[in-house]
Scaffold this motif. Structure first.
Motif, PDB file in Angstrom:
ATOM      1  N   ARG A 216      37.001  32.435  55.574  1.00 38.68           N
ATOM      2  CA  ARG A 216      37.645  33.340  56.526  1.00 38.68           C
ATOM      3  C   ARG A 216      39.154  33.373  56.297  1.00 38.68           C
ATOM      4  O   ARG A 216      39.777  32.353  56.035  1.00 38.68           O
ATOM      5  CB  ARG A 216      37.355  32.877  57.954  1.00 38.68           C
ATOM      6  N   GLY A 217      39.712  34.573  56.393  1.00 37.64           N
ATOM      7  CA  GLY A 217      41.153  34.726  56.244  1.00 37.64           C
ATOM      8  C   GLY A 217      41.526  35.485  54.990  1.00 37.64           C
ATOM      9  O   GLY A 217      40.973  36.538  54.689  1.00 37.64           O
TER      10      GLY A 217
ATOM     11  N   GLY B 213      42.025  29.880  46.174  1.00 37.14           N
ATOM     12  CA  GLY B 213      42.199  29.260  47.484  1.00 37.14           C
ATOM     13  C   GLY B 213      41.902  30.267  48.578  1.00 37.14           C
ATOM     14  O   GLY B 213      41.958  31.483  48.351  1.00 37.14           O
ATOM     15  N   TYR B 214      41.548  29.774  49.754  1.00 37.24           N
ATOM     16  CA  TYR B 214      41.398  30.658  50.909  1.00 37.24           C
ATOM     17  C   TYR B 214      42.054  29.999  52.118  1.00 37.24           C
ATOM     18  O   TYR B 214      42.075  28.778  52.258  1.00 37.24           O
ATOM     19  CB  TYR B 214      39.930  31.002  51.182  1.00 37.24           C
ATOM     20  N   PHE B 215      42.625  30.863  52.983  1.00 33.31           N
ATOM     21  CA  PHE B 215      43.463  30.391  54.065  1.00 33.31           C
ATOM     22  C   PHE B 215      43.053  31.076  55.372  1.00 33.31           C
ATOM     23  O   PHE B 215      43.144  32.303  55.493  1.00 33.31           O
ATOM     24  CB  PHE B 215      44.936  30.661  53.732  1.00 33.31           C
ATOM     25  N   ASP B 216      42.618  30.257  56.309  1.00 28.48           N
ATOM     26  CA  ASP B 216      42.113  30.743  57.592  1.00 28.48           C
ATOM     27  C   ASP B 216      43.282  31.217  58.447  1.00 28.48           C
ATOM     28  O   ASP B 216      44.106  30.417  58.900  1.00 28.48           O
ATOM     29  CB  ASP B 216      41.363  29.610  58.300  1.00 28.48           C
ATOM     30  N   MET B 217      43.337  32.520  58.669  1.00 27.44           N
ATOM     31  CA  MET B 217      44.424  33.097  59.450  1.00 27.44           C
ATOM     32  C   MET B 217      44.045  33.334  60.910  1.00 27.44           C
ATOM     33  O   MET B 217      44.785  33.975  61.649  1.00 27.44           O
ATOM     34  CB  MET B 217      44.896  34.407  58.810  1.00 27.44           C
ATOM     35  N   TRP B 218      42.885  32.812  61.322  1.00 29.82           N
ATOM     36  CA  TRP B 218      42.490  32.901  62.722  1.00 29.82           C
ATOM     37  C   TRP B 218      42.673  31.554  63.424  1.00 29.82           C
ATOM     38  O   TRP B 218      43.395  31.445  64.418  1.00 29.82           O
ATOM     39  CB  TRP B 218      41.046  33.368  62.848  1.00 29.82           C
TER      40      TRP B 218
ATOM     41  N   GLY C 194      43.429  28.634  61.524  1.00 26.88           N
ATOM     42  CA  GLY C 194      44.156  27.731  60.642  1.00 26.88           C
ATOM     43  C   GLY C 194      45.653  27.772  60.867  1.00 26.88           C
ATOM     44  O   GLY C 194      46.152  28.262  61.882  1.00 26.88           O
ATOM     45  N   ASP C 195      46.362  27.260  59.866  1.00 25.19           N
ATOM     46  CA  ASP C 195      47.823  27.188  59.905  1.00 25.19           C
ATOM     47  C   ASP C 195      48.374  27.993  58.738  1.00 25.19           C
ATOM     48  O   ASP C 195      47.828  27.944  57.634  1.00 25.19           O
ATOM     49  CB  ASP C 195      48.249  25.719  59.801  1.00 25.19           C
TER      50      ASP C 195
ATOM     51  N   LYS D 131      47.535  34.663  62.111  1.00 25.60           N
ATOM     52  CA  LYS D 131      48.534  33.600  61.930  1.00 25.60           C
ATOM     53  C   LYS D 131      49.641  33.958  60.933  1.00 25.60           C
ATOM     54  O   LYS D 131      50.547  33.149  60.705  1.00 25.60           O
ATOM     55  CB  LYS D 131      47.833  32.316  61.472  1.00 25.60           C
ATOM     56  N   LEU D 132      49.566  35.136  60.324  1.00 25.14           N
ATOM     57  CA  LEU D 132      50.614  35.539  59.383  1.00 25.14           C
ATOM     58  C   LEU D 132      51.948  35.676  60.107  1.00 25.14           C
ATOM     59  O   LEU D 132      52.040  36.335  61.137  1.00 25.14           O
ATOM     60  CB  LEU D 132      50.262  36.870  58.717  1.00 25.14           C
ATOM     61  N   ASN D 133      52.990  35.085  59.551  1.00 24.44           N
ATOM     62  CA  ASN D 133      54.333  35.276  60.119  1.00 24.44           C
ATOM     63  C   ASN D 133      55.185  36.083  59.140  1.00 24.44           C
ATOM     64  O   ASN D 133      54.727  36.483  58.065  1.00 24.44           O
ATOM     65  CB  ASN D 133      54.992  33.926  60.447  1.00 24.44           C
ATOM     66  N   ASP D 134      56.425  36.334  59.506  1.00 25.88           N
ATOM     67  CA  ASP D 134      57.299  37.168  58.678  1.00 25.88           C
ATOM     68  C   ASP D 134      57.536  36.565  57.294  1.00 25.88           C
ATOM     69  O   ASP D 134      57.610  37.288  56.292  1.00 25.88           O
ATOM     70  CB  ASP D 134      58.645  37.381  59.386  1.00 25.88           C
ATOM     71  N   GLU D 135      57.651  35.238  57.229  1.00 25.65           N
ATOM     72  CA  GLU D 135      57.896  34.593  55.941  1.00 25.65           C
ATOM     73  C   GLU D 135      56.723  34.809  54.985  1.00 25.65           C
ATOM     74  O   GLU D 135      56.912  35.156  53.815  1.00 25.65           O
ATOM     75  CB  GLU D 135      58.144  33.100  56.135  1.00 25.65           C
TER      76      GLU D 135
END
Length: 227
Positions: free
Chosen positions: A102-103, A120-125, A127-128, A156-160
């Motif tokens: 997920r993500g 890689g996969y990154f959980d944006m719900w 996760g961090d 969880k996505l931020n501007d950076e």
């Protein structure tokens, strides 16, 4: 009443008649098959045999030119089926390989050789975002970056993180929202926006699935890095 002998003669005649009809049909079928096979063989040149349709790398609709990598990819379907990423006829990420989640799902590829560097996969719900930012900052120049969403790629996505993805050539990441579908191919060190990107918004009015938009698919030819 018919005598026993007469009944036997009648039965023999009926049997003979049915046998003759059966044999006639069998001969007719054999003859028809022979004529059809002869017709087909005559329609083909003597040195030509039926061939299978040409299959291109990753199932593309046409071959890529020399000096390009063939790719085909798809986003996830709702929260059920994971994304799929293929490059040069090699499956890099998929549910079958058990390396998607997920993500945001990412495959890094050497821009010169086409060899897989890392996935890689990154959980944006739940996760961090920090591991994603770290992953993006460590990408080497000249690396091809392939990304595909699954379920929710943006909460969880931020501007950076969005800027780091935009620097890879993405035009849509700044507008990526909750449960949007998104696929993207960019590169570290790219000077222009990538032509390989698709994005569809999560909208109750247009969603194909309940709560999620339709699956996105994309194929193309990535220029091989020459320097």
């Amino acid at each position: 009443m018919l005598r026993a002998g007469g009944i036997l003669k009648l039965a023999a005649l009926v049997f003979a008649f049915l046998l003759a009809v059966f044999l006639a049909f069998q001969l007719l079928e054999i003859n028809l098959d022979f004529k059809l096979s002869s017709l087909v063989s005559k329609s083909l040149p003597a040195n030509e045999t039926p061939t299978k349709p040409i299959r291109y790398k990753c199932g593309l609709s046409k071959a890529c030119p020399l000096g390009h990598f063939a790719f085909k990819m798809a986003s996830g379907a709702a929260s059920v089926v994971g994304p799929r990423i293929c490059l040069e006829d090699k499956l890099l990420m998929s549910g079958v390989k058990n390396n998607v989640g997920r993500g945001i799902n990412i495959a890094l590829v050497n821009g010169r050789t086409g060899e897989l560097v890392k996935t890689g996969y990154f959980d944006m719900w739940a996760g961090d975002v920090a591991p994603l930012i770290k992953f993006l900052k460590e990408i080497d120049d000249g690396t091809v970056v392939m990304m595909a969403s699954f379920d929710d790629p943006s909460t969880k996505l931020n501007d950076e993180a969005r800027k780091l993805v935009a620097d890879l050539g993405s035009s849509a990441v700044s507008n990526l929202g909750f449960r949007d579908n998104w696929i993207f191919v960019g590169g570290k060190g790219i000077k222009t926006k990538s032509p390989f990107e698709q994005h569809i918004k999560n909208s109750a009015e247009t969603n194909k699935f309940e709560g999620w938009p339709e699956v996105l698919e994309m194929e193309g030819c990535i220029p091989q890095r020459q320097d």
